[in-house]
Enzyme design. Structure first.
Site, PDB file in Angstrom:
ATOM      1  N   HIS A  45       0.856  -1.184   0.000  1.00 28.54           N
ATOM      2  CA  HIS A  45       0.000   0.000   0.000  1.00 28.54           C
ATOM      3  C   HIS A  45       0.893   1.236   0.000  1.00 28.54           C
ATOM      4  CE1 HIS A  45      -3.944   1.954   1.613  1.00 28.54           C
ATOM      5  NE2 HIS A  45      -3.179   2.879   1.035  1.00 28.54           N
ATOM      6  N   HIS A  52       5.995   3.922   4.530  1.00 26.16           N
ATOM      7  CA  HIS A  52       6.502   2.536   4.559  1.00 26.16           C
ATOM      8  C   HIS A  52       6.919   2.093   3.157  1.00 26.16           C
ATOM      9  CE1 HIS A  52       2.212   2.242   3.874  1.00 26.16           C
ATOM     10  NE2 HIS A  52       1.919   2.339   5.154  1.00 26.16           N
ATOM     11  N   GLU A  81      -2.562  -1.643  -3.366  1.00 22.39           N
ATOM     12  CA  GLU A  81      -3.733  -0.913  -2.886  1.00 22.39           C
ATOM     13  C   GLU A  81      -3.351   0.523  -2.559  1.00 22.39           C
ATOM     14  OE1 GLU A  81      -4.919  -3.370   0.429  1.00 22.39           O
ATOM     15  OE2 GLU A  81      -3.723  -2.201   1.826  1.00 22.39           O
ATOM     16  N   HIS A 209      -8.084  -6.038   7.217  1.00 22.93           N
ATOM     17  CA  HIS A 209      -7.852  -5.051   8.264  1.00 22.93           C
ATOM     18  C   HIS A 209      -8.122  -5.663   9.633  1.00 22.93           C
ATOM     19  CE1 HIS A 209      -6.754  -0.855   9.046  1.00 22.93           C
ATOM     20  NE2 HIS A 209      -7.349  -1.071  10.195  1.00 22.93           N
TER      21      HIS A 209
END
Length: 256
Positions: A45, A52, A81, A209
């Site tokens: 992501h 990150h 994503e 999640h």
């Protein structure tokens, strides 16, 4: 029964790596461990603030997974994503530009912003359908499967089916938060009904999640679940049990 795939999100590996100079821990090395341990895919992501995963990680992982597919014939899936409206900023080329250049197997569109600690809600398609429609058409023209990050709301699921996406990814934060409380059954029922409707409308169902070794087994019983994307909990578990065993533990739940 549909096979349920495990895609390992490597954001937390990148977060640790970014706390020092250099490439330790290596994103590619850990991707290889996950794949060799049975992971069906790798998820990243990338965000404009580069907190990150960085653009170079996306390019490197794309090349690695393409090479593995060619050499081993493994059907490893690359899932990127992020926010489709994230534009170029510094060394971040723009989210759609990253997809154009790497053409992953799947692109999961998420309505996140820099101010969010992590993704915490799905799209409100009453507000964003018009903006998303050309983006979705563009991605599908590349041969990229499109998934929308969605809350378990049957009205929103109906709108998603009208946009021509192949899948939705159910945001499972509220399910995880309800785990161990009296609200769990009611919350789970919303996910069950949403997945059931998505399947009826011809949409594949992904989820992600805060899923973990405690709550994944129950959630994996929702109708037509095809893929879960797990990063935070799996990497935390890997600290105690090792990455290979952690991947195997999650895979075991999904295949039992």
């Amino acid at each position: 029964m549909l096979n349920k795939s495990l895609s390992v999100n490597l954001n937390k590996i990148a977060l640790i790596r970014n706390s020092r100079e250099g490439d330790y821990p290596s994103i590619l090395a850990h991707a290889n461990i996950c794949i060799n341990s049975g992971a069906d895919g790798i998820t990243v992501h990338p965000r404009p603030d580069l907190r990150h995963i960085k653009p170079q990680d996306v390019y490197d992982l794309s090349a690695l997974i393409s090479k593995l597919k060619d050499l081993t014939k493994k059907s490893v899936e690359f899932n990127i994503e992020g926010n489709p409206f994230a534009v170029k900023r510094g060394s971040f080329p723009g989210f759609i530009e990253l997809i154009d250049e790497t053409q992953p197997d799947q692109c999961t569109l998420v309505p996140d912003t820099d101010s969010q600690l992590t993704s915490d809600h799905g799209f409100d398609l009453n507000l964003t359908s018009d903006k998303l429609y050309p983006v979705i058409n563009h991605l599908r023209s590349l041969g990229v499967r499109v998934s929308l990050f969605m809350d378990p709301d049957v009205g929103q699921i109906k709108l998603a089916s009208e946009l021509g996406v192949e899948r939705i990814e159910l945001f499972t934060g509220p399910y995880a938060a309800a785990w161990g409380t009296e609200e769990l059954d009611n919350v789970f029922e919303r996910y069950f009904e949403s997945a059931q409707l998505a399947h009826k409308l011809g949409l594949g169902v992904n989820a992600g999640h805060d899923l973990n070794l405690n709550n994944l087994a129950k959630f994996s019983t929702i109708p037509a679940l095809q893929e879960v994307s797990i990063g935070h909990a799996l990497i935390v578990d890997a600290i105690a049990m090792g990455l290979e065993k952690a991947v195997l533990s999650y895979k075991n739940i999904l295949t039992t």
